[in-house]
Design a protein around this motif. Structure first.
Motif, mmCIF file in Angstrom:
data_model
loop_
_atom_site.group_PDB
_atom_site.id
_atom_site.type_symbol
_atom_site.label_atom_id
_atom_site.label_comp_id
_atom_site.label_asym_id
_atom_site.label_seq_id
_atom_site.Cartn_x
_atom_site.Cartn_y
_atom_site.Cartn_z
ATOM 1 N N ASN A 132 0.796 -1.231 0.000
ATOM 2 C CA ASN A 132 0.000 0.000 0.000
ATOM 3 C C ASN A 132 0.833 1.287 0.000
ATOM 4 O O ASN A 132 2.023 1.272 0.278
ATOM 5 C CB ASN A 132 -0.926 -0.022 1.226
ATOM 6 C CG ASN A 132 -1.991 1.060 1.174
ATOM 7 O OD1 ASN A 132 -2.399 1.487 0.091
ATOM 8 N ND2 ASN A 132 -2.432 1.519 2.334
ATOM 9 N N LYS A 133 0.164 2.377 -0.289
ATOM 10 C CA LYS A 133 0.688 3.746 -0.236
ATOM 11 C C LYS A 133 1.750 4.018 -1.308
ATOM 12 O O LYS A 133 2.713 4.748 -1.062
ATOM 13 C CB LYS A 133 1.237 4.081 1.162
ATOM 14 C CG LYS A 133 0.240 3.778 2.309
ATOM 15 C CD LYS A 133 0.609 4.464 3.611
ATOM 16 C CE LYS A 133 -0.302 3.980 4.739
ATOM 17 N NZ LYS A 133 -0.040 4.614 6.026
ATOM 18 N N ILE A 134 1.555 3.435 -2.485
ATOM 19 C CA ILE A 134 2.522 3.702 -3.557
ATOM 20 C C ILE A 134 2.476 5.169 -3.976
ATOM 21 O O ILE A 134 3.445 5.700 -4.500
ATOM 22 C CB ILE A 134 2.301 2.793 -4.796
ATOM 23 C CG1 ILE A 134 0.885 2.922 -5.338
ATOM 24 C CG2 ILE A 134 2.636 1.344 -4.497
ATOM 25 C CD1 ILE A 134 0.695 2.243 -6.699
ATOM 26 N N ASP A 135 1.345 5.841 -3.701
ATOM 27 C CA ASP A 135 1.254 7.266 -4.069
ATOM 28 C C ASP A 135 2.242 8.127 -3.296
ATOM 29 O O ASP A 135 2.510 9.265 -3.663
ATOM 30 C CB ASP A 135 -0.172 7.772 -3.825
ATOM 31 C CG ASP A 135 -0.569 7.655 -2.365
ATOM 32 O OD1 ASP A 135 -0.447 8.657 -1.631
ATOM 33 O OD2 ASP A 135 -0.972 6.555 -1.931
ATOM 34 N N VAL A 142 -0.933 10.504 -9.523
ATOM 35 C CA VAL A 142 -2.130 9.837 -9.025
ATOM 36 C C VAL A 142 -3.289 9.948 -10.015
ATOM 37 O O VAL A 142 -3.542 11.014 -10.567
ATOM 38 C CB VAL A 142 -2.540 10.470 -7.671
ATOM 39 C CG1 VAL A 142 -3.957 10.080 -7.283
ATOM 40 C CG2 VAL A 142 -1.552 10.058 -6.586
ATOM 41 N N GLU A 143 -3.951 8.833 -10.272
ATOM 42 C CA GLU A 143 -5.175 8.838 -11.066
ATOM 43 C C GLU A 143 -6.155 7.923 -10.328
ATOM 44 O O GLU A 143 -5.908 6.729 -10.219
ATOM 45 C CB GLU A 143 -4.870 8.289 -12.465
ATOM 46 C CG GLU A 143 -5.926 8.533 -13.519
ATOM 47 C CD GLU A 143 -6.088 10.010 -13.865
ATOM 48 O OE1 GLU A 143 -7.183 10.523 -13.629
ATOM 49 O OE2 GLU A 143 -5.088 10.626 -14.338
ATOM 50 N N ILE A 205 -5.854 3.269 -6.551
ATOM 51 C CA ILE A 205 -4.979 2.710 -7.591
ATOM 52 C C ILE A 205 -4.688 1.236 -7.261
ATOM 53 O O ILE A 205 -4.362 0.910 -6.127
ATOM 54 C CB ILE A 205 -3.645 3.486 -7.677
ATOM 55 C CG1 ILE A 205 -3.917 4.960 -8.018
ATOM 56 C CG2 ILE A 205 -2.698 2.863 -8.716
ATOM 57 C CD1 ILE A 205 -2.721 5.870 -7.760
ATOM 58 N N GLY A 206 -4.825 0.369 -8.263
ATOM 59 C CA GLY A 206 -4.533 -1.050 -8.049
ATOM 60 C C GLY A 206 -5.659 -1.828 -7.390
ATOM 61 O O GLY A 206 -5.608 -3.059 -7.328
ATOM 62 N N VAL A 207 -6.680 -1.116 -6.919
ATOM 63 C CA VAL A 207 -7.797 -1.824 -6.273
ATOM 64 C C VAL A 207 -8.546 -2.709 -7.279
ATOM 65 O O VAL A 207 -8.967 -3.817 -6.937
ATOM 66 C CB VAL A 207 -8.724 -0.838 -5.523
ATOM 67 C CG1 VAL A 207 -9.968 -1.533 -4.987
ATOM 68 C CG2 VAL A 207 -7.951 -0.187 -4.375
#
Ligand code: GDP
Ligand code: MG
Length: 455
Positions: A132-135, A142-143, A205-207
């Motif tokens: 998690n928390k790649i942002d 971020v998108e 993202i990635g969810v």
């Protein structure tokens, strides 16, 4: 009897602040879903993502599935403040069919990460990893709600490189614990390799990939386990015992087998007995926008089919134990059988030996079992093991032990609070109380104290 495949029950676990709540919130608010598919259904203590929603989110990722998905959806357990889902039990194993282990990619492994992995391993619960928390990676673009494989292409070289480095650190940690892990799109064989999905729970993202993978893996590897006799009497596990305005004591239950009907008799585990009671009401949460009066937050239903989260109102639940089984019974004989099964389960965990030993308290039957087992392996004797907060009685009992053998005159509490009067007595009489939410740390703290005392 009709057989059907039920929703897999998914637990999200990991170290505190690594993003469990944020991920569940994100899943609950999945925007694409609300617009184009069945949307999200709120259960008691759980959130359901219908399979159409997963399909919509999947888009081109559907390739990852390789085969038809027959699951009706995914049921995520999400009681707030209840961090120990991992030790919630069901017949024959863990209540969670599959788990998502969330790790903050910037912090890496932390004590609860390791403990979660140990419990998953012990219970043989399959899991995937959400990094998690790649942002938070410097310069990350971020998108919202974007699939990871789309989002990664937009990142500059440096950010991509940093993600790679952090992923390799994680993979190394998993290797040390005996797991071959890899980024999900590089996994060759999901039975042998642990899949890591880089995500940002905060921005979604990635969810999409995370949900698709959960569905795909459940379908592929859990299909047999998820087949249930739809009309059979229900079985479930108590998540929480709660006082509700106007309803008295209720239990929040995850039903994992069969159908629960309003006129069923249920048998549940109590302090030192099996409680047999008639259901007064089956309750599910009202949609948030329809709650105008906090006294009427629930809708009544006539029946629920597994898998589902439901609140049960019934007389005599005051003594019910969190983590205990709930078994529906439709005949005298079924009641007797259920009582026997539940009693034997409780009596193997909730004990009062009268021996010289420590007092153990935990939040659920499952976590009590896990903690007691660890103590047993370390040859630490137990005088009493019970579910619930630490009370004055517990401290008094530890005090009586202290007089005989000081090193055992303590109370160990896992995921529980210390009642005020208990704290006062403990301070006055010098009875040490150890509390925590990591089993091995709790035991380490206690052992360190014993060592200190002996010197
Ligand atoms: P929990 O203790 O595992 O339930 O963690 P929370 O979901 O409460 O998250 C802890 C903190 O991390 C909160 O302040 C969140 O806003 C933050 N957080 C969680 N996920 C992300 C993420 O993907 N990106 C960023 N930047 N912050 C996050
Ligand atoms: Mg949380």
């Amino acid at each position: 009897m009709t057989k059907r495949i039920r929703q897999p029950i998914i637990a999200v676990l990991g170290h505190v602040d690594h993003g469990k709540t944020t991920l569940l919130d994100r899943i609950r608010r999945t925007k694409v879903a609300a617009k184009e598919a069945g949307g999200i259904t709120q259960h008691i203590g759980a959130t359901e993502v219908p399979i159409d929603t997963v399909r919509t989110l999947a888009g081109p990722l559907i390739k990852l599935w390789k085969g038809e998905i027959k699951l009706p959806g995914l049921l995520f357990i999400d009681t707030p403040g209840h961090e120990a889902f991992t030790s919630l039990r069901a017949r024959g194993g863990s209540l969670a069919d599959l788990a998502v282990l969330i790790v903050d990619i910037n912090e890496g492994f932390q004590p609860q990460t390791i403990e979660s992995i140990e419990i998953l391993r012990k219970n043989r619960t399959p899991f995937i990893v959400a990094a998690n928390k790649i942002d938070r990676i410097k310069g990350w673009k971020v998108e919202e709600d974007e699939p990871f494989l789309v989002n990664i292409k937009k990142q500059d070289q440096r950010a991509q490189q940093e993600l790679e480095t952090k992923l390799w650190e994680l993979i190394g940690k998993f290797y040390e614990m005996g797991f071959n892990a890899n980024r999900f799109d590089r996994v060759q064989d999901f039975t042998r390799e642990l899949a890591i999905v880089p995500i940002s729970a905060k921005y979604g993202i990635g969810v999409p990939e995370l949900l698709v993978l959960i569905a795909g893996l459940s379908q592929k590897y859990l299909e047999q386990k998820l087949k249930i006799e739809v009309e059979g009497p229900a079985r479930g596990t108590i998540l929480e015992v709660r006082e509700e305005l106007g309803l008295g004591t209720t239990i929040d239950v995850i039903i994992y087998d069969g159908t629960l009907r309003k006129d069923d008799t249920i048998v549940v585990g109590g302090k030192d007995k099996a409680i047999v009671t008639k259901i007064r009401a089956l309750l599910k949460p009202k949609p948030l926008d329809e709650i105008r009066d906090p006294r009427f937050r629930f809708d009544q239903v006539d029946e629920v089919v597994a898998a589902a989260g439901i609140k049960i109102a019934a007389p005599g639940l005051e003594e019910a134990l969190a983590g205990s089984p709930v078994i529906a019974a439709r005949s005298e004989e079924e009641v007797e059988r259920a009582k026997e099964e539940i009693l034997s389960q409780i009596q193997s965990v909730v004990i009062s030996t009268g021996k010289v030993g420590v007092i153990v308290k935990a939040d659920t039957l499952g976590s009590l079992e896990a903690l007691s087992k660890e103590l047993g392996e370390k040859n630490i004797p137990i005088r009493k093991a019970d579910v619930g907060n630490i009370s004055k009685t517990d401290v008094m009992e530890a005090l009586s032990v202290k007089e005989e053998e000081p090193k055992y005159g303590v109370v160990l509490g896992f995921n529980v609070k210390v009642n005020e009067d208990a704290e006062e007595v403990a301070n006055a009489k010098g009875v040490p109380i150890f509390v925590g939410n990591i089993i091995y740390k709790l035991i380490e703290d206690y052992e360190a104290w014993v060592k200190e005392e002996e010197e």
